[in-house]
Design an enzyme around this catalytic site. Structure first.
Site, PDB file in Angstrom:
ATOM      1  CG  HIS A  61     -14.857  -4.941 -20.126  1.00 35.12           C
ATOM      2  ND1 HIS A  61     -15.148  -6.040 -19.348  1.00 35.12           N
ATOM      3  CD2 HIS A  61     -13.516  -4.971 -20.310  1.00 35.12           C
ATOM      4  CE1 HIS A  61     -14.033  -6.701 -19.083  1.00 35.12           C
ATOM      5  NE2 HIS A  61     -13.022  -6.069 -19.675  1.00 35.12           N
ATOM      6  CG  HIS A  63      -8.785  -2.674 -18.630  1.00 34.73           C
ATOM      7  ND1 HIS A  63      -8.986  -3.328 -17.438  1.00 34.73           N
ATOM      8  CD2 HIS A  63      -9.185  -3.540 -19.602  1.00 34.73           C
ATOM      9  CE1 HIS A  63      -9.464  -4.536 -17.661  1.00 34.73           C
ATOM     10  NE2 HIS A  63      -9.595  -4.692 -18.982  1.00 34.73           N
ATOM     11  CE  LYS A 155     -12.466  -8.490 -15.051  1.00 38.47           C
ATOM     12  NZ  LYS A 155     -11.369  -7.840 -15.770  1.00 38.47           N
ATOM     13  CG  HIS A 194     -12.329 -12.516 -17.781  1.00 40.52           C
ATOM     14  ND1 HIS A 194     -11.588 -11.791 -18.693  1.00 40.52           N
ATOM     15  CD2 HIS A 194     -11.783 -13.770 -17.783  1.00 40.52           C
ATOM     16  CE1 HIS A 194     -10.647 -12.559 -19.217  1.00 40.52           C
ATOM     17  NE2 HIS A 194     -10.746 -13.763 -18.692  1.00 40.52           N
ATOM     18  CG  HIS A 223     -13.843 -11.067 -22.433  1.00 36.08           C
ATOM     19  ND1 HIS A 223     -13.782  -9.777 -22.917  1.00 36.08           N
ATOM     20  CD2 HIS A 223     -13.206 -11.049 -21.226  1.00 36.08           C
ATOM     21  CE1 HIS A 223     -13.128  -9.020 -22.038  1.00 36.08           C
ATOM     22  NE2 HIS A 223     -12.789  -9.761 -21.017  1.00 36.08           N
ATOM     23  CG  ASP A 278     -10.650  -6.205 -22.607  1.00 35.34           C
ATOM     24  OD1 ASP A 278     -10.536  -5.665 -21.492  1.00 35.34           O
ATOM     25  OD2 ASP A 278     -10.125  -7.313 -22.876  1.00 35.34           O
TER      26      ASP A 278
END
Length: 382
Positions: A61, A63, A155, A194, A223, A278
């Site tokens: 996970h 970005h 997602k 999420h 998370h 993340d």
């Protein structure tokens, strides 16, 4: 050209002791106590000198095209560069969009994961973002799963004021496309969820599994360590057989390695826990007085840092701690040739000194870090 790693203290992540590893191209072709029989003029010999060797780390996970934007355009975080990943031992990434599915485009994400693959690491991605209106490259989630090589799941967000407040029926319809597309496309297929901090927590996911009897292995909550109450519910999800993902660089009520130790104390199997960073998510930057003063990027080295803390402070064996960033995320994502050092798998390795400092990295058989220095960088890095 053969590459022979000599004298490794091998954790596959299972502890295998002193082993030699033979690589041909990008693949592991032999692991034995001694492989000197393969030494000839075409063999590149690399002596590990007894250093600890683990699989390359997987960040499921992250970005890679940046995220953020919570404080207007100037707060959007930058793209991830190859050298950042190599510096913390990450040789496989799975990337995704965040809150923003408008300025951050799903096709741009596809281009970036393809670029990182061409630069030397292994990559995959999810379609979708926070909203229920899933951004896809083709005309559907199922078609993405079938026809787009990099797409391995989708997602969505729940229990967050930035989500679309999806219903169980809407999630089931997405799961149907993911699973059926995975059957045809030869992929496991997961819905990556999420989790925010609303009181509904993971209630929808329990409804999917318990009321609608959807196979739990296709549901991937992340998370989960955001709040204590959410984590306690996640523990129950893991006891049902689900995989729960603890974020190491954001969304945490206590240090991530401590979350792992607590989950183990509560009877969760280490096999049902993963770390992800993340990385490059947009985080609020605060002044010493606690006032919001800007945005910063979530650090992408936190998986490695928290895993080492599990060993050093949590007293977990290396072979157990490193599962959270190697074999477990590989199992969660359905990556057949990743996460375990064994014959026919990809030759991805992290090499550590006696104090678990990362000193060398190999990705797909190529050395990317040497003696603590990244030696292979991205095309546009100086």
């Amino acid at each position: 050209m053969f590459t022979l790693l000599k004298n490794t203290n091998l954790y596959a992540p299972k502890a295998l002791g002193k082993k030699d590893i033979l690589i041909v191209g990008e693949k592991i072709v032999a692991i034995e106590d001694n492989l000197d029989a393969y030494i000839n003029k075409n063999t590149n010999i690399w002596d590990a000198k007894g250093k600890t060797v683990t699989p390359g780390l997987i960040d499921q996970h992250i970005h890679v095209i940046g995220a953020g934007g919570k404080r207007s355009f100037s707060s959007m975080t930058p793209e991830v560069q190859l050298s950042e990943l190599i510096a913390c031992g990450t040789t496989t990434i799975n990337s995704l969009l965040g809150t923003d599915g408008t300025v951050r485009d799903i096709r741009t994400l596809y281009g970036k994961v393809k670029a990182l693959e061409q630069e030397g690491i292994s990559t995959s991605m999810f379609c979708g973002y926070y909203g229920v209106d899933t951004p896809t490259i083709t005309d559907s989630i199922q078609a993405d799963m079938i026809f787009i090589d990099k797409v391995i799941g989708c997602k969505i967000a729940i229990s967050d004021i930035r989500s679309s407040y999806p219903t169980a029926t809407e999630l089931l319809r997405k799961l149907n496309q993911i699973r059926n597309g995975g059957f045809i496309g030869g992929k496991k297929g997961i819905l990556h969820v999420h989790l925010g901090d609303l009181d509904t927590k993971m209630d929808l996911l329990f409804e999917l599994v318990q009321k609608h009897q959807f196979p739990i292995e296709h549901i991937s909550p992340t998370h989960v360590g955001r709040t204590e109450t959410l984590f306690n519910q996640a523990i129950e999800f893991a006891k049902l057989g689900g995989m729960i993902d603890i974020t190491t660089a954001a969304s945490q009520y206590i240090a991530p390695y401590k979350s792992v130790l607590y989950a183990l104390e509560q009877g969760v199997s280490i096999e049902n826990l993963t770390f992800s960073t993340d990385g490059h998510a947009g985080l609020t930057k605060f002044s010493d007085q606690g006032n919001a003063i800007g945005t910063k990027s979530a650090l992408i080295n936190k998986n490695l840092e928290e895993t080492v803390l599990l060993v050093k402070k949590g007293n977990l064996p290396i072979e157990e701690a490193f599962k959270l960033v190697t074999s477990n995320p590989a199992k969660n994502l359905g990556l057949k040739y990743k996460g375990i050092i064994k014959v026919n798998n990809d030759a991805d390795f992290c090499v550590f000194d006696n104090d678990l400092n990362l000193v060398d990295v190999f990705a797909k058989g190529k050395q990317m870090m040497k003696d603590g220095v990244v030696i292979v960088k991205g095309n546009f890095e100086s």
